[in-house]
Design a protein around this motif. Structure first.
Motif, PDB file in Angstrom:
ATOM      1  N   TRP A 128      23.329   2.997  17.450  1.00  0.00           N
ATOM      2  CA  TRP A 128      23.111   2.265  16.606  1.00  0.00           C
ATOM      3  C   TRP A 128      23.116   3.685  15.706  1.00  0.00           C
ATOM      4  O   TRP A 128      22.812   5.017  15.871  1.00  0.00           O
ATOM      5  CB  TRP A 128      21.578   1.905  16.941  1.00  0.00           C
ATOM      6  CG  TRP A 128      21.610   0.157  17.248  1.00  0.00           C
ATOM      7  CD1 TRP A 128      20.967   0.349  19.164  1.00  0.00           C
ATOM      8  CD2 TRP A 128      21.111  -1.184  16.669  1.00  0.00           C
ATOM      9  NE1 TRP A 128      20.581  -0.500  19.461  1.00  0.00           N
ATOM     10  CE2 TRP A 128      21.360  -1.470  18.075  1.00  0.00           C
ATOM     11  CE3 TRP A 128      21.607  -1.381  15.863  1.00  0.00           C
ATOM     12  CZ2 TRP A 128      21.411  -3.049  18.073  1.00  0.00           C
ATOM     13  CZ3 TRP A 128      22.488  -2.789  16.416  1.00  0.00           C
ATOM     14  CH2 TRP A 128      22.318  -3.583  17.137  1.00  0.00           C
ATOM     15  N   LEU A 129      23.835   3.706  14.361  1.00  0.00           N
ATOM     16  CA  LEU A 129      23.287   4.264  12.870  1.00  0.00           C
ATOM     17  C   LEU A 129      22.661   3.507  12.108  1.00  0.00           C
ATOM     18  O   LEU A 129      22.809   2.508  11.804  1.00  0.00           O
ATOM     19  CB  LEU A 129      25.145   4.650  12.928  1.00  0.00           C
ATOM     20  CG  LEU A 129      24.895   5.143  11.834  1.00  0.00           C
ATOM     21  CD1 LEU A 129      25.210   6.777  12.265  1.00  0.00           C
ATOM     22  CD2 LEU A 129      27.202   5.192  11.060  1.00  0.00           C
ATOM     23  N   GLY A 130      21.767   5.090  11.870  1.00  0.00           N
ATOM     24  CA  GLY A 130      21.034   3.975  10.330  1.00  0.00           C
ATOM     25  C   GLY A 130      20.114   5.294   9.940  1.00  0.00           C
ATOM     26  O   GLY A 130      20.053   6.756  10.671  1.00  0.00           O
ATOM     27  N   VAL A 131      19.534   4.789   8.705  1.00  0.00           N
ATOM     28  CA  VAL A 131      18.185   5.574   8.126  1.00  0.00           C
ATOM     29  C   VAL A 131      17.255   6.126   9.272  1.00  0.00           C
ATOM     30  O   VAL A 131      16.525   4.941   9.444  1.00  0.00           O
ATOM     31  CB  VAL A 131      18.125   5.581   6.959  1.00  0.00           C
ATOM     32  CG1 VAL A 131      17.162   6.214   6.173  1.00  0.00           C
ATOM     33  CG2 VAL A 131      19.285   5.575   6.285  1.00  0.00           C
ATOM     34  N   ARG A 132      16.470   6.926   9.166  1.00  0.00           N
ATOM     35  CA  ARG A 132      14.717   7.015   9.852  1.00  0.00           C
ATOM     36  C   ARG A 132      14.637   6.444   9.061  1.00  0.00           C
ATOM     37  O   ARG A 132      13.993   6.754   7.274  1.00  0.00           O
ATOM     38  CB  ARG A 132      14.509   8.388   9.698  1.00  0.00           C
ATOM     39  CG  ARG A 132      14.976   9.230  11.081  1.00  0.00           C
ATOM     40  CD  ARG A 132      14.362  10.263  11.279  1.00  0.00           C
ATOM     41  NE  ARG A 132      14.541  11.173  12.227  1.00  0.00           N
ATOM     42  CZ  ARG A 132      15.353  11.833  12.894  1.00  0.00           C
ATOM     43  NH1 ARG A 132      16.554  12.118  11.607  1.00  0.00           N
ATOM     44  NH2 ARG A 132      16.388  12.369  14.067  1.00  0.00           N
ATOM     45  N   LEU A 191      10.303   5.422   4.082  1.00  0.00           N
ATOM     46  CA  LEU A 191       8.592   4.886   3.489  1.00  0.00           C
ATOM     47  C   LEU A 191       8.422   6.230   2.973  1.00  0.00           C
ATOM     48  O   LEU A 191       7.263   5.627   2.026  1.00  0.00           O
ATOM     49  CB  LEU A 191       7.592   5.168   5.102  1.00  0.00           C
ATOM     50  CG  LEU A 191       7.889   3.604   5.976  1.00  0.00           C
ATOM     51  CD1 LEU A 191       6.898   3.662   7.400  1.00  0.00           C
ATOM     52  CD2 LEU A 191       8.286   2.604   4.576  1.00  0.00           C
ATOM     53  N   ASP A 192       8.739   7.473   3.478  1.00  0.00           N
ATOM     54  CA  ASP A 192       8.248   8.768   2.510  1.00  0.00           C
ATOM     55  C   ASP A 192       8.515   8.764   1.708  1.00  0.00           C
ATOM     56  O   ASP A 192       7.941   9.445  -0.051  1.00  0.00           O
ATOM     57  CB  ASP A 192       8.677   9.851   3.289  1.00  0.00           C
ATOM     58  CG  ASP A 192       8.148  10.448   4.674  1.00  0.00           C
ATOM     59  OD1 ASP A 192       6.920   9.796   4.841  1.00  0.00           O
ATOM     60  OD2 ASP A 192       8.995  10.989   5.546  1.00  0.00           O
ATOM     61  N   ASP A 211       0.968  -1.139  -0.305  1.00  0.00           N
ATOM     62  CA  ASP A 211      -0.245   0.463   0.286  1.00  0.00           C
ATOM     63  C   ASP A 211       1.097   0.655  -0.089  1.00  0.00           C
ATOM     64  O   ASP A 211       0.542   1.822   1.387  1.00  0.00           O
ATOM     65  CB  ASP A 211      -0.943   0.011   1.082  1.00  0.00           C
ATOM     66  CG  ASP A 211      -1.905   1.267   1.105  1.00  0.00           C
ATOM     67  OD1 ASP A 211      -2.570   1.820   0.645  1.00  0.00           O
ATOM     68  OD2 ASP A 211      -2.232   1.631   2.323  1.00  0.00           O
ATOM     69  N   VAL A 212       1.395   1.182  -1.611  1.00  0.00           N
ATOM     70  CA  VAL A 212       2.665   2.905  -1.269  1.00  0.00           C
ATOM     71  C   VAL A 212       1.809   3.516  -2.489  1.00  0.00           C
ATOM     72  O   VAL A 212       1.507   2.884  -3.784  1.00  0.00           O
ATOM     73  CB  VAL A 212       3.641   2.085  -1.597  1.00  0.00           C
ATOM     74  CG1 VAL A 212       4.409   1.605   0.555  1.00  0.00           C
ATOM     75  CG2 VAL A 212       4.363   1.194  -2.688  1.00  0.00           C
ATOM     76  N   ASP A 213       2.388   4.712  -2.829  1.00  0.00           N
ATOM     77  CA  ASP A 213       1.974   5.230  -3.699  1.00  0.00           C
ATOM     78  C   ASP A 213       3.144   5.013  -5.247  1.00  0.00           C
ATOM     79  O   ASP A 213       2.084   4.875  -6.342  1.00  0.00           O
ATOM     80  CB  ASP A 213       2.491   6.657  -3.710  1.00  0.00           C
ATOM     81  CG  ASP A 213       1.763   7.622  -2.385  1.00  0.00           C
ATOM     82  OD1 ASP A 213       0.176   6.587  -2.300  1.00  0.00           O
ATOM     83  OD2 ASP A 213       1.905   9.041  -2.426  1.00  0.00           O
ATOM     84  N   GLU A 214       4.259   4.385  -4.649  1.00  0.00           N
ATOM     85  CA  GLU A 214       5.451   3.879  -5.584  1.00  0.00           C
ATOM     86  C   GLU A 214       6.047   2.900  -5.180  1.00  0.00           C
ATOM     87  O   GLU A 214       6.387   3.235  -4.301  1.00  0.00           O
ATOM     88  CB  GLU A 214       6.357   4.741  -6.241  1.00  0.00           C
ATOM     89  CG  GLU A 214       7.022   5.106  -8.023  1.00  0.00           C
ATOM     90  CD  GLU A 214       7.962   5.853  -7.694  1.00  0.00           C
ATOM     91  OE1 GLU A 214       8.759   5.551  -8.575  1.00  0.00           O
ATOM     92  OE2 GLU A 214       7.666   6.971  -7.133  1.00  0.00           O
TER      93      GLU A 214
END
Length: 272
Positions: free
Chosen positions: A55-59, A64-65, A14-17
């Motif tokens: 921890w190191l990472g991407v939100r 999701l955005d 359920d995503v736009d793309e």
């Protein structure tokens, strides 16, 4: 096993793309670093299956955005390289708690045993609904449409980590000398405004405040210690945490199934 060069992450459902990201795509995004304690739902009261790390990472929300979440999804169904699935409540993963796709741990690349090259880390939720290692797919869907491995086995779908205090020293049934004994351990109260106090009780007597170590944030555990003048004999030691919300952790004993163990950690020591 998958390498960083071969790794991809697909976001679908359920995503736009529908999109697919490479490891380099992820590293090109804004990175965050957070001190977070993770806990396995199978951890019993006083058990070892909890650990703190940086921890190191991407939100997760940033990823999701990019795909654009639709209006019907209520879960993120994550899939690892071997096909293992985990369900994470969408509302909890996107409520501002800095859920991330982690690429590093304690200042180094993510170790293979901790999910290299990329894993999910969601503060405050037991690992079975939040901490997918070697993740390769995030599917936005509903619990009515799809279910994950642990959901099919009747474990909870919403499982916040329960506040708890653990005694790490002295060990259960230890033989110790009379005199000053340092009782110590860790405590956590994630998203209950953190650990406000830890209290220790000897032989069913009054609860006494312990000394707290440095505060590294509400989603990280807190060290504590208490100096006890031990006298000869067998003694029972207990510890509990009080949260920043003003609540005392429950003393009601519960087994890990279906949403995590609860109860006060108690042990017996023998003083010579």
């Amino acid at each position: 096993m998958v390498s960083a060069d071969d790794w991809t992450l697909t976001i679908d459902g359920d995503v736009d793309e529908e999109i697919t990201l490479t490891f380099d795509d992820l590293l090109a995004m804004d990175l965050i670093e957070r001190d977070i304690t993770l806990t396995c739902v199978s951890n019993t009261v006083g058990g070892p299956y909890a650990g703190g790390a940086r921890w190191l990472g991407v939100r997760l929300t940033d990823v999701l955005d990019r795909a654009g979440v639709g209006g019907t999804a209520d879960q993120i169904l994550s899939t690892d390289v071997d096909g293992m699935t985990i369900s994470t409540p969408l509302a909890l993963a996107t409520d501002g708690r800095d859920a991330m796709l982690a690429v590093g741990m304690n200042g180094e690349a993510l170790p293979r045993e901790h999910g290299f090259p990329v894993r999910m880390v969601v503060p405050g939720l037991y690992g079975f609904i939040s901490a997918t290692k070697w993740v390769t797919r995030l599917t936005l869907t509903t619990y009515a449409e799809q279910s994950a491995y642990w959901t099919d086995r009747d474990w909870a779908t919403d499982a916040p980590i329960k506040p708890s205090a653990r005694i790490d020293t002295p060990a259960a049934l230890a033989d110790i000398d009379a005199g000053e004994v340092v009782i110590g351990g860790v405590a956590w109260a994630q998203f209950d405004k953190g650990v406000k106090r830890v209290q220790v009780r000897i032989d069913g007597g009054p609860w006494t405040d312990a000394e707290l170590g440095p505060d590294a944030g509400n989603v990280y555990w807190r060290q504590w210690f208490h100096k006890w003048q031990a006298e000869s004999g067998s003694h029972r030691i207990a510890a509990r945490t009080l949260t920043g919300d003003g609540e005392t952790q429950t003393a009601v004993r519960a087994e890990p199934f279906p949403d995590g163990a609860s109860g006060v950690h108690e042990l017996i020591v023998n003083v010579a």
